[in-house]
Design an enzyme around this catalytic site. Sequence first.
Site, PDB file in Angstrom:
ATOM      1  N   ASP A 129     -16.212  56.774  89.352  1.00  0.00           N
ATOM      2  CA  ASP A 129     -16.787  57.637  88.260  1.00  0.00           C
ATOM      3  C   ASP A 129     -17.965  57.128  87.561  1.00  0.00           C
ATOM      4  O   ASP A 129     -17.854  56.048  87.097  1.00  0.00           O
ATOM      5  CB  ASP A 129     -15.596  57.732  87.157  1.00  0.00           C
ATOM      6  CG  ASP A 129     -15.905  58.855  86.048  1.00  0.00           C
ATOM      7  OD1 ASP A 129     -17.311  59.203  86.053  1.00  0.00           O
ATOM      8  OD2 ASP A 129     -14.991  59.454  85.525  1.00  0.00           O
ATOM      9  N   HIS A 130     -19.217  57.825  87.740  1.00  0.00           N
ATOM     10  CA  HIS A 130     -20.212  57.225  87.548  1.00  0.00           C
ATOM     11  C   HIS A 130     -20.594  57.190  86.158  1.00  0.00           C
ATOM     12  O   HIS A 130     -21.324  56.585  85.351  1.00  0.00           O
ATOM     13  CB  HIS A 130     -21.506  58.084  87.999  1.00  0.00           C
ATOM     14  CG  HIS A 130     -22.739  57.085  88.196  1.00  0.00           C
ATOM     15  ND1 HIS A 130     -23.221  56.015  87.315  1.00  0.00           N
ATOM     16  CD2 HIS A 130     -23.666  57.215  89.342  1.00  0.00           C
ATOM     17  CE1 HIS A 130     -24.399  55.400  87.932  1.00  0.00           C
ATOM     18  NE2 HIS A 130     -24.897  56.023  89.028  1.00  0.00           N
ATOM     19  N   ARG A 131     -19.822  58.035  85.191  1.00  0.00           N
ATOM     20  CA  ARG A 131     -19.633  57.852  83.726  1.00  0.00           C
ATOM     21  C   ARG A 131     -19.106  56.332  83.360  1.00  0.00           C
ATOM     22  O   ARG A 131     -19.541  56.050  82.210  1.00  0.00           O
ATOM     23  CB  ARG A 131     -18.582  58.697  83.117  1.00  0.00           C
ATOM     24  CG  ARG A 131     -18.917  60.217  83.279  1.00  0.00           C
ATOM     25  CD  ARG A 131     -17.940  60.866  82.950  1.00  0.00           C
ATOM     26  NE  ARG A 131     -16.605  60.796  83.410  1.00  0.00           N
ATOM     27  CZ  ARG A 131     -15.379  61.453  83.069  1.00  0.00           C
ATOM     28  NH1 ARG A 131     -15.494  62.258  82.037  1.00  0.00           N
ATOM     29  NH2 ARG A 131     -14.329  61.036  83.794  1.00  0.00           N
TER      30      ARG A 131
ATOM     31  N   VAL B 167     -17.859  62.079  87.313  1.00  0.00           N
ATOM     32  CA  VAL B 167     -19.143  61.947  87.786  1.00  0.00           C
ATOM     33  C   VAL B 167     -18.788  61.513  89.163  1.00  0.00           C
ATOM     34  O   VAL B 167     -18.835  60.245  89.246  1.00  0.00           O
ATOM     35  CB  VAL B 167     -20.178  61.842  87.089  1.00  0.00           C
ATOM     36  CG1 VAL B 167     -21.321  61.769  87.736  1.00  0.00           C
ATOM     37  CG2 VAL B 167     -20.409  62.639  85.762  1.00  0.00           C
TER      38      VAL B 167
END
Length: 235
Positions: free
Chosen positions: A205-207, A40
Amino acid sequence: MADDAGTDGPAPRTLREERTPSPMRKTIANRLQESYREAVHVTVSREVDAEALVAAADDAGVSLTDVLLRALSDALAAHPAFNATFEDGTHRLYEEHNVGVAVAIEDGLVAPVVADVGGRSLDGIAAERERLTEAVQSGDYAMADLRGGTFTVSNLGPLDVDGFTPIINPPQIAILGVNRVQERARRDEDDVIFRRTLPLDLSFDHRVVDGADAARFLGTLAEGIESAGEYVDEG
């Protein structure tokens, strides 16, 4: 007025050539597709005062990238969640700062890894980065030179780029985009002065990490860049 182009059917297209991607280009395409499909992507940007960075590079006889890598190592030490990979639902944080530095070659882009940046002097960082760059540009490198990275830097500053959105190199969780040094007018009490600045773009990575984490990471990196003279004093 008559329409000489006509309206029946699509506009003509004359094929100039067809190109079959090289094996390396196919590999790059697959990895980037994997990155966009899985991670993400979010990008945050910050402009940093670069006067100390430029001076440190001049004093030490190295490139801006080398001094930046030294400052980056301090930021990774302070924010270890970014010195990491994310695979099979597991966030793996690493001790060594193995930084891939993207290099453009004829068939595409590769990122040879400067291993253990945190364990090297500024001169040591410069020597290893230069060795790896020359190796990949000449084609005289091993696949091991491209493996084991924990973070990546992509520098488009030499191509006069002011900003871009770097794509994460999977399974890593972050990549730093470096742009060209610019000169900005700043107010100094009752006067206006001009100072050099460096725009940075951090994709993450927004995860795994959040925007606030990325902002704090860039803040620490900015502190290192703005006090880069200390790295020269370390030898």
